[in-house]
Design an enzyme around this catalytic site. Structure first.
Site, PDB file in Angstrom:
ATOM      1  CD  GLN A 175      -2.581  -1.359   2.600  1.00  0.00           C
ATOM      2  OE1 GLN A 175      -2.410  -0.581   3.538  1.00  0.00           O
ATOM      3  NE2 GLN A 175      -3.368  -2.414   2.703  1.00  0.00           N
ATOM      4  CG  HIS A 249      -2.352  -0.753   7.993  1.00  0.00           C
ATOM      5  ND1 HIS A 249      -2.677  -1.569   9.053  1.00  0.00           N
ATOM      6  CD2 HIS A 249      -3.068  -1.210   6.941  1.00  0.00           C
ATOM      7  CE1 HIS A 249      -3.561  -2.476   8.647  1.00  0.00           C
ATOM      8  NE2 HIS A 249      -3.802  -2.274   7.359  1.00  0.00           N
ATOM      9  CD  GLU A 341     -12.853   2.564  15.510  1.00  0.00           C
ATOM     10  OE1 GLU A 341     -12.122   3.559  15.737  1.00  0.00           O
ATOM     11  OE2 GLU A 341     -12.905   1.568  16.253  1.00  0.00           O
ATOM     12  CE1 TYR A 351     -10.597   9.185  19.217  1.00  0.00           C
ATOM     13  CE2 TYR A 351      -8.314   9.708  19.695  1.00  0.00           C
ATOM     14  CZ  TYR A 351      -9.635  10.091  19.600  1.00  0.00           C
ATOM     15  OH  TYR A 351     -10.000  11.386  19.907  1.00  0.00           O
ATOM     16  CE1 TYR A 362     -10.023  -6.427   6.246  1.00  0.00           C
ATOM     17  CE2 TYR A 362      -7.757  -6.514   7.016  1.00  0.00           C
ATOM     18  CZ  TYR A 362      -8.850  -5.786   6.593  1.00  0.00           C
ATOM     19  OH  TYR A 362      -8.766  -4.427   6.515  1.00  0.00           O
TER      20      TYR A 362
END
Ligand code: HEC
Length: 468
Positions: A175, A249, A341, A351, A362
């Site tokens: 990513q 991420h 979220e 958080y 997953y």
């Protein structure tokens, strides 16, 4: 205790949630969850309470009189929580089955609850995996391509055939790559352009064919002169010891406010690192726009904590923006399966990832049954099943008056743009305004008053223009 133990000696702890359901529940509730001896779990009707907590209790405590087995003792809390998520996924699927959204077509009017728009193509061809867009005062636009190129669209809307030369080398894998671009609020005076990307290096490993990558999120600023990237300064580049080989991420997404720059470093697949204040992963950062650490950041002076951290316990936020009405910062986080979220980001707050989450792994194995814990923040809203949130923007323009100050949320997997209305930090409306044209990588309002959407697969940029 459980009335009946599962007959065969199967190891439930290793099972995926659909297998657990098939094994223990399908005989009574049906393979498709549409009911049998036990009721349907997808018709939206709940006799024993409709909340997640009610479903959890129904499964754990059962109801022997009615013929529902109490499963606590057979299943762990985490497994029961995973079953709740699974039932929610199937319930949603059933609700939307047969419902079709009009696939937007360039030039056609799309009607939504509050505004009608025409879907207009901005760049149809020539971009590879566009990720973010920034708007220049002359009407031009800068677009990042994840493989590592910064592209310019001129004021007339023409895509420059060449990438801007000399932008930093990025680690384009997984990513990672060239991700965020933004221009400084005083760009007209200072010319600063900010880039967020995966920084790092590759090295050969003796005896291995593949080289090893080490990477972490980084931020630079620079100027563009004659299509060249010049005057580069590092804004955020952390210690090499935090660089890792995970391809997931990275975060980024920039918000400027009052001389500060907010941005995200994703947890890089490291889960618990998000709770560790001595590590940058899984955090929202606040720095001065020149990279200095503000002395009033919440963890300044705290032993072992990185002073740039603004908030922590984040997984994979891919959207960040500030409410123009009250200056509250919001993110959207790509959660695990069932745990996306939207959070109101307050300084110093935790958080919760990976201690609390509304999701599971997953592959359908459970993570935790804990969705709440003292000292950890609850999301403003969350999505079960996941929509794969990406890109986030308040609408500040005037062209869609009925959308003023609404929050637009992109979704990759669900190929959606959702509109949230937030009043007093609470979501009071939610609507899908665009669906099924492509994976939504970014959505952003623009100085011209239109709402821009970056799509992947097909790779293009579109904008929503008021009808007429
Ligand atoms: C032996 C049959 C049987 C099995 C096996 C069974 N259930 Fe049930 N279940 C029932 C019955 C009967 C009810 C009560 C339905 C009613 O009140 O009309 C029920 C109720 C429920 C409810 C509450 C429904 C409501 O309307 O509020 C949930 C949730 C549920 N079951 C989930 C499960 C799950 C998950 C499993 C597997 C772990 C499971 N059940 C296994 C028979 C079964």
């Amino acid at each position: 205790m459980a009335a009946e133990e599962p007959a065969a000696a199967v190891d439930l702890s290793k099972m995926k949630v659909n297998e657990v359901f098939g094994h223990l529940c399908a005989t009574c509730h049906g393979k498709q969850l549409d009911g049998g001896q036990g009721g349907s779990l997808i018709d939206g009707e709940w006799k024993h309470g409709a909340s997640d907590a009610d479903l959890f209790r129904s499964i754990a405590k059962g109801n022997l009189q009615l013929g529902m087995t109490p499963w606590e003792g057979v299943l762990t809390k985490d497994q029961i929580r995973a079953l709740v998520i699974y039932i929610r996924e199937k319930e949603k699927e059933a609700r939307f089955k047969g419902l079709t959204f009009p696939v937007p077509e360039p030039g056609k009017v799309v009607k939504t609850e509050r505004e009608n728009y025409v879907f207009e193509m901005v760049v149809e061809e020539g971009l590879e995996h566009p990720w973010a867009i920034a708007f220049l005062p002359d009407g031009g636009k800068l677009v990042t391509e994840r493989p590592g190129r910064l592209r310019l669209i001129d004021a007339k809307g023409k895509l420059h055939p060449e990438a801007v030369e000399g932008t930093p080398e990025v680690m384009a894998f997984g990513q990672g790559g060239l991700l965020e671009v933004a221009v400084h609020p005083n760009y007209t005076e200072n010319g600063w352009v900010y880039l967020g990307f995966s920084d790092g290096w590759r090295e050969k490993v003796p005896g291995k064919e593949k080289s090893k990558v080490s990477a972490l999120t980084a931020v630079v600023r620079g100027r563009i002169k004659d299509h060249q990237w010049v005057d580069q300064e590092w804004i955020y580049r952390d210690d090499k010891k935090f660089y890792g080989s995970s391809g997931v991420h990275f975060g980024t997404r920039f918000v400027f406010d009052a001389g500060y720059l907010y941005f995200i470093v994703g947890e890089r697949g490291g889960l618990e690192v998000a709770q560790d204040l001595s590590m940058p992963q899984g955090k929202v950062f606040r720095l001065h726009d020149d990279g200095r650490v503000p002395t009033d950041n919440p963890f300044v002076g705290k032993d072992g904590a990185l002073p740039g951290i603004w908030s922590y316990g984040h997984r994979n936020p891919q959207g960040l923006d500030m409410d123009p009405r009250d200056g509250h910062l919001y993110d959207t986080e790509h959660g695990p399966r069932g745990g996306d979220e939207c959070n109101l980001i307050l300084p110093g707050r935790n958080y919760g990832w990976p201690v609390i989450t509304y999701g599971m792994n997953y592959n359908g194995t459970p993570m935790t049954s804990e969705t709440y814990r003292q000292g950890m923040e609850q999301p403003v809203t969350y999505w079960v099943p996941s929509i794969a949130t990406c890109g986030l923007s308040f609408y500040r323009g005037d062209r869609f008056p009925q959308w003023k100050n609404d929050l637009f949320v992109g979704a990759l997997k669900q190929k959606e743009v959702r509109r949230l209305r937030i009043i007093d930090q609470e979501v009071v409306e939610e609507e899908i305004v665009l669906k099924d044209y492509g994976r939504v990588r970014d959505v952003t309002d623009a100085p011209d008053g239109y709402l821009y959407v970056i799509l992947n697969d097909p790779d293009c940029i579109v904008r929503l223009v008021p009808q007429g």
